[in-house]
Structure formats: structure tokens, C-alpha cells
Design an enzyme around this catalytic site. Structure first.
Site, PDB file in Angstrom:
ATOM      1  N   GLY A 200      57.050  47.165  43.616  1.00  0.00           N
ATOM      2  CA  GLY A 200      57.520  45.845  43.987  1.00  0.00           C
ATOM      3  C   GLY A 200      56.601  45.184  44.994  1.00  0.00           C
TER       4      GLY A 200
ATOM      5  CG  ASP B 247      43.673  37.413  40.047  1.00  0.00           C
ATOM      6  OD1 ASP B 247      43.515  37.450  41.281  1.00  0.00           O
ATOM      7  OD2 ASP B 247      42.863  37.908  39.244  1.00  0.00           O
TER       8      ASP B 247
ATOM      9  CB  SER C  32      46.779  46.010  47.524  1.00  0.00           C
ATOM     10  OG  SER C  32      45.665  46.568  48.212  1.00  0.00           O
TER      11      SER C  32
ATOM     12  CD  GLU D  26      43.276  44.341  48.879  1.00  0.00           C
ATOM     13  OE1 GLU D  26      42.497  44.270  47.920  1.00  0.00           O
ATOM     14  OE2 GLU D  26      44.254  43.552  49.044  1.00  0.00           O
TER      15      GLU D  26
ATOM     16  N   GLY E 193      37.417  36.319  37.424  1.00  0.00           N
ATOM     17  CA  GLY E 193      37.219  36.246  38.863  1.00  0.00           C
ATOM     18  C   GLY E 193      38.510  35.737  39.467  1.00  0.00           C
TER      19      GLY E 193
ATOM     20  CB  ILE F  78      38.333  31.690  37.399  1.00  0.00           C
ATOM     21  CG1 ILE F  78      37.179  30.828  37.931  1.00  0.00           C
ATOM     22  CG2 ILE F  78      38.507  31.479  35.899  1.00  0.00           C
ATOM     23  CD1 ILE F  78      35.826  31.160  37.360  1.00  0.00           C
TER      24      ILE F  78
END
Length: 310
Positions: free
Chosen positions: A228, A255, A186, A189, A39, A42
């Protein structure tokens, strides 16, 4: 030593297998088996701790799988604060097909969260002690779209920088609160937020700067995969190409990028150097198989290869 807290509303137990070849119908024998706590938040905490920081994981978990997640976090040596929920924590799994080198990923939506459960989570965050709060991951069923905005408001009242990495309603709802310290969408997004395709470097820069100029985020780091990343803040935008590495898995790259960037900021680095450190960690993550994240030594080695920002 920088102390952060991470928030994971929809954690998972990540199971990874390696198989010779994937077939339908037939039983497929695996060659290896790996288990890890997962997740967004985490994963960020795991990488942040590897780099030398301290992280406390705040997360929602329930059922027998929630107990198993607790155990996996304890084995990682991570501090944790679990908000108990009635639904069982989800299990995601990935299978690497050796013959083709392709990875197949299966990710369930997760349990529905009851109102009293997400309200308990908010109440606990009012007492959190940290230098940064990093919320990473999508909103599970049952949590309102403005949840991250509520978290942002709580952190703003306590003068704790809030970092957001989400998608869909979690991203747009969180940005609605404004003054997010760092957001890491991203390119897909960001295009969804902008409501238009970002098919040129100019359109990408403009969309990122729109978030800065509208006071939705102070710093915007847009990840572009193998191309990049782009950084935007009050001083403008700059692009840094990715470090060229052999890709084994894309799992955890974002992450790892976020964890390293927050680590750099916590160490008092310039935002540009923290951004470059994040790029190195993202590259380090894709070098590893899907059951692992960025390795500390790889991050530092690749950091020396990231171009300076003019």
C-alpha cells in the site's frame, strides 16, 4: 481542466518484448514488440492525459533517438517542449519471459548533459504556464545534484506547486530547497534519506513526518509496493493498504500513482481522496504488461475498492 507541466531530464524510448524463454548466447526470437515514450515525467503526462487532464512534457533529448522520441510523443497526442542536447536519448528495453512470468529490464544511464544544456532547461522553466509542475526521474550524468532545488526555487517564486519524484541526489538535493508541495519516495528512498533502516511502521511514520516538520515537503506519499502507501502531512500520518490485483508488471506503477494523485489535487479533492486515487492508479498499472500504463476505466473501478481514510 487542470493543466500540468512535467519535467523529464533523462527520457527514454521504452521497448518491450515478449519471449517464450530467455537463454544466454543463443538468438532469442520475440513474439511481440512495443515502443512507447518513457521516463518519469513523460509517463506521468501520459496517465494524466488519460484521466482527462492536460499535460505538457518538458524534456531533454538529442540524436536520432531524440527525434524518434518526439514522434512517439506526437502519436500520443501530448504537447511537448524539447530542450535539444548533443547526446543521444537512451533506449531502455524489457523482456517478459512467458514461461516463468518474469520480466527482465535493461536501463542505460543516459547521455551526459552539458552545462549550457541544463541551464537552457532552467531558463525555459521560468516561463512555464501550469497549475502544477511535476519533476519525475533521476538526474542524468552532468546535471548538478541541486538541480531540482533550483527548479523548486523558480516555481516558488511563481507560486506554482512543485511535485518531486526522484531518487539519490535528485531527491535529497531537491528537498534541500524546502516547501516541496508533494514528494513521493519509495520506502527504500525514504530510508536512504533518513540514514537508517525503516523496519517498522513507527519508524516509517517518523521518517515521513520528519520531512513535513522540517518544511522540506508539505505532503509526503510513501509507496510501499504491494503493501500500500503512507501519507504524511501537517495533520499526521495515515496508511492505506493496496488493492489486491494480479500483477503483470511493475513498470510505471509509481508514475501512474503520481499522475492520479496530482489529478485529484488539481480537481480540488482532499489530499486523502487524491492519495486514494493514486493508489488505485498504481494498482491499475501493475495489472497491465510492461509496455503500458494505468488504464482510465481500471483506475476508476479500483478507486471504488480503496478503503476510506479514517
Amino acid at each position: 481542466m487542470t493543466q500540468i507541466a512535467t519535467l523529464t531530464l533523462n527520457p527514454t524510448i521504452d521497448v518491450a518484448y515478449e519471449v517464450d524463454r530467455v537463454f544466454h548466447t543463443r538468438k532469442i526470437r520475440t513474439n511481440s514488440e512495443f515502443y512507447a515514450p518513457g521516463g518519469g515525467g513523460i509517463n506521468v503526462a501520459r496517465v494524466f492525459a488519460r484521466l482527462g487532464g492536460q499535460a505538457t512534457c518538458h524534456y531533454l533529448a538529442g540524436g536520432v533517438t531524440g527525434a524518434a522520441l518526439d514522434n512517439l510523443l506526437d502519436r500520443q497526442g501530448l504537447s511537448r517542449n524539447r530542450v535539444a542536447i548533443s547526446g543521444p536519448t537512451r533506449i531502455s528495453f524489457a523482456a517478459l519471459e512467458r514461461e516463468s512470468g518474469k520480466e527482465f529490464r535493461f536501463v542505460p544511464p543516459g547521455p551526459a548533459i552539458l552545462p549550457e544544456e541544463w541551464r537552457e532547461c532552467l531558463a525555459r522553466l521560468r516561463d512555464v504556464e501550469c497549475e502544477f509542475l511535476v519533476a519525475s526521474g533521476s538526474l542524468p550524468p552532468g546535471i548538478p545534484g541541486d538541480f531540482y532545488a533550483r527548479v523548486a526555487s523558480i516555481m516558488a517564486s511563481r507560486r506554482i506547486p512543485f511535485v518531486l519524484d526522484s531518487s539519490g541526489a535528485g531527491l535529497s538535493g531537491g528537498l534541500a530547497a524546502g516547501a516541496i508541495h508533494l514528494v513521493t519516495p519509495s520506502i527504500g528512498e525514504l530510508a536512504q534519506l533518513a540514514g537508517r533502516p525503516l523496519d517498522s511502521r513507527e519508524s516509517l511514520r517518523a521518517a515521513a513526518m520528519d520531512l513535513v516538520r522540517s518544511n522540506k515537503a508539505r505532503n509526503v506519499a510513501v509507496t510501499l509496493g504491494h503493501e500500500g502507501a503512507l501519507l504524511a502531512d501537517a495533520s499526521g500520518t495515515r496508511f492505506v493498504p493496496a488493492v489486491k490485483v494480479v500483477t503483470r508488471s511493475a513498470v510505471g506503477a509509481g508514475d501512474s500513482f503520481l499522475a492520479a494523485m496530482v489529478y485529484g489535487m488539481g480537481e480540488g479533492w482532499t489530499i486523502d481522496d487524491a492519495f486514494r486515487f493514486g493508489l488505485a492508479a498504481g494498482a491499475a498499472a501493475v495489472m497491465n504488461p510492461g509496455h503500458d500504463l494505468a488504464d482510465k476505466d481500471d483506475v476508476w473501478r479500483l478507486y471504488r475498492q480503496v478503503p476510506d481514510i479514517d
